[in-house]
Every structure is written in C-alpha cells, then in structure tokens.
Design a protein around this motif. Sequence first.
Motif, PDB file in Angstrom:
ATOM      1  N   ARG A   1      28.380  21.075  49.714  1.00 31.56           N
ATOM      2  CA  ARG A   1      27.053  21.252  49.106  1.00 31.56           C
ATOM      3  C   ARG A   1      26.462  22.635  49.400  1.00 31.56           C
ATOM      4  NH1 ARG A   1      26.288  17.493  45.126  1.00 31.56           N
ATOM      5  NH2 ARG A   1      27.225  15.531  45.825  1.00 31.56           N
ATOM      6  N   ASN A   2      27.342  23.619  49.551  1.00 30.10           N
ATOM      7  CA  ASN A   2      26.904  24.997  49.783  1.00 30.10           C
ATOM      8  C   ASN A   2      26.946  25.741  48.458  1.00 30.10           C
ATOM      9  OD1 ASN A   2      26.482  27.665  50.498  1.00 30.10           O
ATOM     10  ND2 ASN A   2      27.800  27.578  52.314  1.00 30.10           N
ATOM     11  N   ILE A   3      25.795  26.208  47.989  1.00 31.36           N
ATOM     12  CA  ILE A   3      25.696  26.838  46.672  1.00 31.36           C
ATOM     13  C   ILE A   3      26.568  28.084  46.575  1.00 31.36           C
ATOM     14  CG2 ILE A   3      23.736  28.315  47.227  1.00 31.36           C
ATOM     15  CD1 ILE A   3      24.307  26.375  43.930  1.00 31.36           C
ATOM     16  N   ARG A   4      26.825  28.735  47.712  1.00 30.70           N
ATOM     17  CA  ARG A   4      27.624  29.963  47.691  1.00 30.70           C
ATOM     18  C   ARG A   4      29.068  29.703  47.247  1.00 30.70           C
ATOM     19  NH1 ARG A   4      25.908  33.347  53.171  1.00 30.70           N
ATOM     20  NH2 ARG A   4      23.710  33.660  52.602  1.00 30.70           N
ATOM     21  N   ILE A   5      29.521  28.495  47.439  1.00 30.36           N
ATOM     22  CA  ILE A   5      30.889  28.152  47.041  1.00 30.36           C
ATOM     23  C   ILE A   5      31.091  28.373  45.543  1.00 30.36           C
ATOM     24  CG2 ILE A   5      32.504  26.210  46.778  1.00 30.36           C
ATOM     25  CD1 ILE A   5      31.448  25.109  49.416  1.00 30.36           C
ATOM     26  N   LEU A   6      30.033  28.150  44.768  1.00 26.39           N
ATOM     27  CA  LEU A   6      30.144  28.267  43.310  1.00 26.39           C
ATOM     28  C   LEU A   6      30.373  29.701  42.854  1.00 26.39           C
ATOM     29  CD1 LEU A   6      27.332  25.771  42.241  1.00 26.39           C
ATOM     30  CD2 LEU A   6      29.801  25.361  42.427  1.00 26.39           C
ATOM     31  N   ALA A   7      30.117  30.666  43.757  1.00 27.35           N
ATOM     32  CA  ALA A   7      30.335  32.074  43.410  1.00 27.35           C
ATOM     33  C   ALA A   7      31.652  32.598  43.976  1.00 27.35           C
ATOM     34  CB  ALA A   7      29.174  32.926  43.930  1.00 27.35           C
ATOM     35  N   ASP A   8      32.452  31.718  44.564  1.00 28.23           N
ATOM     36  CA  ASP A   8      33.735  32.114  45.136  1.00 28.23           C
ATOM     37  C   ASP A   8      34.826  32.013  44.073  1.00 28.23           C
ATOM     38  OD1 ASP A   8      35.958  32.650  46.616  1.00 28.23           O
ATOM     39  OD2 ASP A   8      35.558  31.168  48.182  1.00 28.23           O
ATOM     40  N   LEU A   9      35.431  33.146  43.748  1.00 26.88           N
ATOM     41  CA  LEU A   9      36.437  33.183  42.676  1.00 26.88           C
ATOM     42  C   LEU A   9      37.851  33.355  43.205  1.00 26.88           C
ATOM     43  CD1 LEU A   9      34.576  35.526  40.167  1.00 26.88           C
ATOM     44  CD2 LEU A   9      34.542  33.035  40.242  1.00 26.88           C
ATOM     45  N   ARG A  10      38.043  33.268  44.522  1.00 18.18           N
ATOM     46  CA  ARG A  10      39.354  33.588  45.082  1.00 18.18           C
ATOM     47  C   ARG A  10      40.438  32.578  44.718  1.00 18.18           C
ATOM     48  NH1 ARG A  10      37.837  34.530  51.138  1.00 18.18           N
ATOM     49  NH2 ARG A  10      36.083  33.223  50.478  1.00 18.18           N
ATOM     50  N   ASN A  11      40.053  31.440  44.183  1.00 14.28           N
ATOM     51  CA  ASN A  11      41.053  30.481  43.686  1.00 14.28           C
ATOM     52  C   ASN A  11      41.286  30.638  42.184  1.00 14.28           C
ATOM     53  OD1 ASN A  11      41.641  29.056  46.120  1.00 14.28           O
ATOM     54  ND2 ASN A  11      39.633  28.075  45.984  1.00 14.28           N
ATOM     55  N   GLY A  12      40.621  31.615  41.609  1.00 14.00           N
ATOM     56  CA  GLY A  12      40.753  31.823  40.172  1.00 14.00           C
ATOM     57  C   GLY A  12      41.904  32.748  39.827  1.00 14.00           C
ATOM     58  N   ARG A  13      42.278  32.732  38.559  1.00 14.38           N
ATOM     59  CA  ARG A  13      43.314  33.653  38.091  1.00 14.38           C
ATOM     60  C   ARG A  13      43.250  33.740  36.570  1.00 14.38           C
ATOM     61  NH1 ARG A  13      49.391  31.334  37.563  1.00 14.38           N
ATOM     62  NH2 ARG A  13      48.941  29.497  36.296  1.00 14.38           N
ATOM     63  N   LEU A  14      43.730  34.853  36.068  1.00 15.44           N
ATOM     64  CA  LEU A  14      43.835  35.033  34.625  1.00 15.44           C
ATOM     65  C   LEU A  14      45.256  34.652  34.233  1.00 15.44           C
ATOM     66  CD1 LEU A  14      42.593  35.928  31.975  1.00 15.44           C
ATOM     67  CD2 LEU A  14      43.242  38.278  32.506  1.00 15.44           C
ATOM     68  N   SER A  15      45.390  33.516  33.551  1.00 11.41           N
ATOM     69  CA  SER A  15      46.705  32.970  33.213  1.00 11.41           C
ATOM     70  C   SER A  15      47.272  33.587  31.941  1.00 11.41           C
ATOM     71  CB  SER A  15      46.599  31.457  33.029  1.00 11.41           C
ATOM     72  OG  SER A  15      45.817  31.158  31.875  1.00 11.41           O
ATOM     73  N   PHE A  16      48.500  33.191  31.621  1.00 11.18           N
ATOM     74  CA  PHE A  16      49.148  33.641  30.385  1.00 11.18           C
ATOM     75  C   PHE A  16      48.296  33.279  29.171  1.00 11.18           C
ATOM     76  CE2 PHE A  16      51.589  32.316  26.670  1.00 11.18           C
ATOM     77  CZ  PHE A  16      52.311  33.461  26.377  1.00 11.18           C
ATOM     78  N   TRP A  17      47.811  32.028  29.130  1.00  9.18           N
ATOM     79  CA  TRP A  17      47.042  31.575  27.968  1.00  9.18           C
ATOM     80  C   TRP A  17      45.703  32.280  27.877  1.00  9.18           C
ATOM     81  CZ3 TRP A  17      49.911  29.553  24.519  1.00  9.18           C
ATOM     82  CH2 TRP A  17      51.025  28.793  24.880  1.00  9.18           C
TER      83      TRP A  17
END
Length: 329
Positions: free
Chosen positions: A296-312
């Motif tokens: 329930r930490n709002i800062r987590i929603l701004a964490d993009l380190r699990n994101g990636r730009l995929s082939f699609w």
Amino acid sequence: MFTSILILISSLALLIISGHGLVKGSVSIASRFHISSLVIGMTIVAFGTSAPELIVSLRAAIDGHPDIAVGNVVGSNIANVALVLGLTAIVIALPVVSKRLFSDWLFMMISYFFLWLFFQSGTIERYQGVIMVVAIIIFTWRAIKTSMSRNKTEEEKVDKAYPVWLAIVIVLVACAGLAWGADLLVKSASDIASSLGVSERVISVTVVAFGTSVPELTASLVAAFKKETEISVGNIVGSNLFNILVVLGITSVIHPIPVDYMAFRIDLLWMAILGILLMLVIYPFKANLTAWKADRNIRILADLRNGRLSFWGGLMLFLLYIAYIALLF
C-alpha cells in the motif's frame, strides 16, 4: 534537385561523423581532468548527441526557416520514440534499467505541455527560451546529484582514448563540421521542399529529423545486435528532453523562433500521444499492482524497473511511425 539530394545526404553524414567526434573528443578531455563517466554521460555526451539538432535548428532560425528549426526537434522526438525504440525493441526487448525513469518521463511530458503553450503565442520568445534552459540545468543538476549519491563508492573508468592535444583538435574540427553540415542541410532541405512542392515542415519532420536521429538509431541497433540489453528507454526520454529544452531553448535565446501552431498542431499531438503510449507499453501493471496491494505504498506505482519494451510494443511503435509518415505525404 538531384544535386540538392546529394548535398543533403552528404550533410547528414557530416553531421553524424562530427557529432560522434564531438562526443569522443569531449569525453577524452574531460577524463584528463578526472571527471567521472557518470557526469560526462549526463552532460557532455548528452549535449553532444543533441548538437546536430541544435546547430541545424539554430542555423535554420537565423536563415529564416523557422519551420525547419521547429520541425527538426518535433520530428526527431517522434522518430526517437517510434522509430529508434520501435526498431530496437523488434530486434531485442528493452528492459527498464533506470530507477528514475518515471520522473524523467513526467518531466518530458511537462516539457511537451509547455512547448504546446509556447506555440500558442506564435513565437518562441527569448524569455521562454531562458525558462527552458533553466529547466534543463535544474533537471541535469538533480539527475547528477541523485546518481552520484547512489554511486559514491563506485569508481568508474572513463575513456582516455586520445591525448589532450588530439582531443582538442577533434572537438574543433567536429564543431566546424557541425556548423558546415547544418548549413548544407538547411539549404538543401529547403531546395528539395521547393522542388517537390511540399512544405518545409514536412521535410523537417521527416528527412531532417530522421537525419539528426540517425546517431541514436545506429547506436541502439548496434547495441541490440550485440545483445547489450542495458539499453534503456531512459536514454531516449533524456534525448527528447534535451531536444526541447536545450535545442529550442538555446536557439530561441539567441534568435526568437516564429512558429505556425496550426501547421504543427498534428505533429505536436503525435509527439504527445507517442510519449503517453510509450509509458503504457512499458509499464509493469501486474507487478506493480501486486506489490502495491501487499505494501500500500503509493511510490510503488512509479517504479518501472520491472517494465520492458517488448517485441510487440516495439512493432506497434514502428507501425505508428510508418503511419505518421504516410499521413504526412
């Protein structure tokens, strides 16, 4: 017109080579003064990769071609996201490695909004240019301070490829090459636009913008083929930010830029939509939602380190770029 096309191609090559030389020479000089590669990357290299756009826009504004000055930046930002990131992600998925990508992306979108406001007045005035330059100084200072505080214990090696005297010669020759290349590019692009009966705006957001984005495209594709997955969308976000705040900022401080908002309103819309879409395709919705439910930490929603730009995601961006170019013509 054939001669103008040859001159345009030659000027693009000259800009690419000169831009590369400026970065290499500047980094070599800085390394001799024991400046860390972190600071070099965020200042000299960032500015050096924006040098072609800066010289082209400045030359175009002074020579009375404001559509080229503005279209170069807007078109380059569109190409960076849709073409450079799109093609690179098609080759290999791009993970997010920057811890501060969300704040950088937000800063980029805010700069888009203010650019849209400045366009409304019909001229990017000197005081508006000052605002942009101050903004990039604050952004760069914040970025360097944050990164250095996280890397105090890390000693990084910096490039010492050239002796100082040779590095200085390379920088001077590169600056001359940028100035000459920009002059040739602006004149040849203007001649081609006249010969084809299309507007300077169309030429600037396509041919000129593509040319000044070639260094980023080449570097990204080469690294992708080498499987260097540390390439991040953060590099392009930073480049787009520099294009607006440094290129248009410095250009308008030196020479106010008349702008035709009605002519560029669609391009500005494309630039903004692609910026928003980029965040949507890389955002790790599932991972962040799961983490937020647990903490329930709002800062987590701004964490993009699990994101990636995929082939699609890359394919979609690339196809959108093709659609954008097709609609222009």
